[in-house]
Design an enzyme around this catalytic site. Structure first.
Site, PDB file in Angstrom:
ATOM      1  N   ASN A   1       0.845  -1.212   0.000  1.00  9.28           N
ATOM      2  CA  ASN A   1       0.000   0.000   0.000  1.00  9.28           C
ATOM      3  C   ASN A   1       0.871   1.249   0.000  1.00  9.28           C
ATOM      4  O   ASN A   1       0.547   2.233  -0.671  1.00  9.28           O
ATOM      5  CB  ASN A   1      -0.944  -0.021   1.204  1.00  9.28           C
ATOM      6  CG  ASN A   1      -2.141  -0.919   0.969  1.00  9.28           C
ATOM      7  OD1 ASN A   1      -3.078  -0.532   0.286  1.00  9.28           O
ATOM      8  ND2 ASN A   1      -2.088  -2.118   1.498  1.00  9.28           N
TER       9      ASN A   1
ATOM     10  N   HIS B   1      -8.147  -0.856   5.897  1.00  9.68           N
ATOM     11  CA  HIS B   1      -8.539  -2.072   6.621  1.00  9.68           C
ATOM     12  C   HIS B   1      -9.206  -3.039   5.648  1.00  9.68           C
ATOM     13  O   HIS B   1     -10.123  -2.645   4.934  1.00  9.68           O
ATOM     14  CB  HIS B   1      -9.480  -1.740   7.778  1.00  9.68           C
ATOM     15  CG  HIS B   1      -9.853  -2.920   8.606  1.00  9.68           C
ATOM     16  ND1 HIS B   1      -8.899  -3.724   9.215  1.00  9.68           N
ATOM     17  CD2 HIS B   1     -11.048  -3.455   8.933  1.00  9.68           C
ATOM     18  CE1 HIS B   1      -9.513  -4.706   9.860  1.00  9.68           C
ATOM     19  NE2 HIS B   1     -10.810  -4.570   9.696  1.00  9.68           N
TER      20      HIS B   1
HETATM   21  N1  LIG Z   1      -6.630   3.360  17.938  1.00  9.91           N
HETATM   22  C1  LIG Z   1      -6.541   2.774  16.734  1.00  9.91           C
HETATM   23  N2  LIG Z   1      -5.381   2.215  16.358  1.00  9.91           N
HETATM   24  C2  LIG Z   1      -5.302   1.613  15.145  1.00  9.91           C
HETATM   25  C3  LIG Z   1      -6.417   1.547  14.288  1.00  9.91           C
HETATM   26  C4  LIG Z   1      -7.630   2.165  14.713  1.00  9.91           C
HETATM   27  O1  LIG Z   1      -8.643   2.181  13.967  1.00  9.91           O
HETATM   28  N3  LIG Z   1      -7.648   2.772  15.947  1.00  9.91           N
HETATM   29  N4  LIG Z   1      -6.339   0.837  13.087  1.00  9.91           N
HETATM   30  C5  LIG Z   1      -5.263  -0.154  13.127  1.00  9.91           C
HETATM   31  C6  LIG Z   1      -5.014  -1.052  11.992  1.00  9.91           C
HETATM   32  N5  LIG Z   1      -5.548  -2.345  12.370  1.00  9.91           N
HETATM   33  C7  LIG Z   1      -6.568  -2.750  11.575  1.00  9.91           C
HETATM   34  O2  LIG Z   1      -6.912  -2.080  10.586  1.00  9.91           O
HETATM   35  C8  LIG Z   1      -5.059  -3.113  13.463  1.00  9.91           C
HETATM   36  C9  LIG Z   1      -3.696  -3.339  13.583  1.00  9.91           C
HETATM   37  C10 LIG Z   1      -3.204  -4.076  14.655  1.00  9.91           C
HETATM   38  C11 LIG Z   1      -4.067  -4.596  15.616  1.00  9.91           C
HETATM   39  C12 LIG Z   1      -3.507  -5.348  16.789  1.00  9.91           C
HETATM   40  O3  LIG Z   1      -4.162  -6.172  17.406  1.00  9.91           O
HETATM   41  N6  LIG Z   1      -2.235  -5.016  17.145  1.00  9.91           N
HETATM   42  C13 LIG Z   1      -1.601  -5.579  18.359  1.00  9.91           C
HETATM   43  C14 LIG Z   1      -0.225  -6.120  18.002  1.00  9.91           C
HETATM   44  C15 LIG Z   1      -0.340  -7.138  16.885  1.00  9.91           C
HETATM   45  C16 LIG Z   1       1.050  -7.477  16.336  1.00  9.91           C
HETATM   46  O4  LIG Z   1       2.020  -6.812  16.735  1.00  9.91           O
HETATM   47  O5  LIG Z   1       1.094  -8.387  15.479  1.00  9.91           O
HETATM   48  C17 LIG Z   1      -1.380  -4.447  19.346  1.00  9.91           C
HETATM   49  O6  LIG Z   1      -1.340  -3.256  18.904  1.00  9.91           O
HETATM   50  O7  LIG Z   1      -1.200  -4.782  20.526  1.00  9.91           O
HETATM   51  C18 LIG Z   1      -5.435  -4.370  15.498  1.00  9.91           C
HETATM   52  C19 LIG Z   1      -5.938  -3.625  14.419  1.00  9.91           C
HETATM   53  C20 LIG Z   1      -3.965   0.512  13.449  1.00  9.91           C
HETATM   54  N7  LIG Z   1      -4.116   1.064  14.755  1.00  9.91           N
HETATM   55  N1  LIG Z   2      -5.780  -4.219  10.559  1.00 10.23           N
HETATM   56  C1  LIG Z   2      -4.789  -3.670   9.697  1.00 10.23           C
HETATM   57  C2  LIG Z   2      -4.549  -4.574   8.520  1.00 10.23           C
HETATM   58  O1  LIG Z   2      -4.827  -5.751   8.570  1.00 10.23           O
HETATM   59  N2  LIG Z   2      -3.999  -3.978   7.478  1.00 10.23           N
HETATM   60  C3  LIG Z   2      -3.725  -4.735   6.287  1.00 10.23           C
HETATM   61  O2  LIG Z   2      -2.368  -5.125   6.287  1.00 10.23           O
HETATM   62  C4  LIG Z   2      -1.978  -5.275   4.911  1.00 10.23           C
HETATM   63  C5  LIG Z   2      -0.696  -4.516   4.743  1.00 10.23           C
HETATM   64  O3  LIG Z   2      -0.158  -4.838   3.500  1.00 10.23           O
HETATM   65  P1  LIG Z   2       1.098  -3.968   2.954  1.00 10.23           P
HETATM   66  O4  LIG Z   2       2.112  -3.922   4.071  1.00 10.23           O
HETATM   67  O5  LIG Z   2       1.551  -4.736   1.748  1.00 10.23           O
HETATM   68  O6  LIG Z   2       0.574  -2.606   2.619  1.00 10.23           O
HETATM   69  C6  LIG Z   2      -3.089  -4.683   4.040  1.00 10.23           C
HETATM   70  O7  LIG Z   2      -3.898  -5.706   3.490  1.00 10.23           O
HETATM   71  C7  LIG Z   2      -3.892  -3.890   5.042  1.00 10.23           C
HETATM   72  O8  LIG Z   2      -5.264  -3.783   4.721  1.00 10.23           O
END
Ligand SMILES: Nc1nc2c(c(=O)[nH]1)N[C@@H](CN(C=O)c1ccc(C(=O)N[C@@H](CCC(=O)O)C(=O)O)cc1)CN2
Ligand SMILES: NCC(=O)N[C@@H]1O[C@H](COP(=O)([O-])[O-])[C@@H](O)[C@H]1O
Length: 258
Positions: free
Chosen positions: A28, A161
């Protein structure tokens, strides 16, 4: 209306400044890199790519770009280990905010940023909360000439997302959605770009697109189809929020359409 992007001295257009946060492969991010200064993402430069994972290939994409894009890395666990007992996850988020604000962004894109940011992070980027003084020997913060990074206007933060609004919030959404579809639990899947609020993946959707999926098809073919849609909407959404905070002069917009 935010200050125009026109340089008062020579009438040129100052590029809109974008910071992108990543954790992984960065496809992305690559879509945004490729779209810079094209009609899809006009007068825009990515000024920093920040990762919470050192091995993120997106860091290589940034440093290999032409011109190269500055990168930064700060991992949560190393940060907590280096500051054992003294710093919290929120302190980490505030340090991320400090690094980001140091690049003077007009907008921030979470592009596969796999870290849930705290309310404090969002408040700093909204200009509703001051960063703590940077800890240095001797004088604290402003007394030692530290620049004030507080944004004059709220800086939009958006996230890509791989699910539809209200569907499969959180991590591993592609696999979870695919499995649910194949089990007949949902009849449609898609992707969205949304504003980032404290509640994960519950911010206002900016662009939502369904992604076709067939019963029995391998996840790999579905995922590739999904990513191709992501690469389009992340650019569209980024241009939209930049146009909100740093609109281009009408004559430039019209010239772009030609
Ligand atoms: N406060 C917010 N933070 C983030 C959002 C949001 O909408 N509000 N979007 C996320 C992106 N995301 C999904 O789109 C997402 C990314 C990561 C996690 C998660 O569970 N992370 C864990 C660690 C996981 C790992 O390190 O593999 C954590 O943060 O403890 C959930 C959703 C970006 N942030
Ligand atoms: N919840 C957050 C999440 O799942 N994000 C997803 O991680 C991938 C990142 O790909 P990239 O590193 O190739 O852009 C993408 O598919 C994005 O939608």
């Amino acid at each position: 209306m935010s200050p125009t992007v026109i340089n008062s001295s020579d009438g040129s257009i100052r590029p809109r400044r974008l910071v992108v946060l990543i954790s992984g492969s960065g496809t992305n991010l690559q879509a945004l890199i490729d779209a810079q200064n094209t009609p899809a993402l006009p007068h825009t430069s990515i000024v920093l790519v920040l990762s919470n994972r050192k091995a993120a290939h997106g860091l290589t994409r940034a440093s290999s770009a032409n011109p190269p894009i500055p990168t930064a890395y700060l991992g949560l666990q190393p940060y907590l280990r280096q500051n054992a007992g003294k710093k919290t996850r929120e302190d980490y988020d505030l340090e991320i905010a400090r690094i980001v604000l140091g690049a003077r962004p007009d907008a921030i894109v979470l592009a596969g940023w796999m870290h849930i940011v705290s309310e404090a992070f969002l408040e700093v980027l909204q200009g509703a909360r001051a960063l703590p003084p940077r800890e240095r020997e001797g004088k604290e913060g402003q007394e030692n000439g530290e620049e004030d990074l507080t944004p004059l206007h709220p800086i939009p933060v958006i996230n890509i997302h791989p699910a539809l609004p209200g569907q499969f919030d959180g991590a591993n959404a592609i696999q979870r959605g695919y499995d649910a579809f194949q089990r007949g639990e949902v009849d449609k899947l898609g992707v969205m770009v949304h504003r980032v609020v404290a509640e994960v993946d519950r911010g206002e959707p900016l662009i939502v697109r369904e992604v076709p999926i067939e019963r029995g098809e391998p996840i790999e073919t579905y995922e590739q189809r999904l990513h191709e849609v992501e690469w389009e909407i992340i650019v569209q959404a980024t241009t939209r929020v930049l146009d909100e905070v740093k609109p281009l002069p009408q004559e430039v917009v019209e010239k772009n359409i030609e």
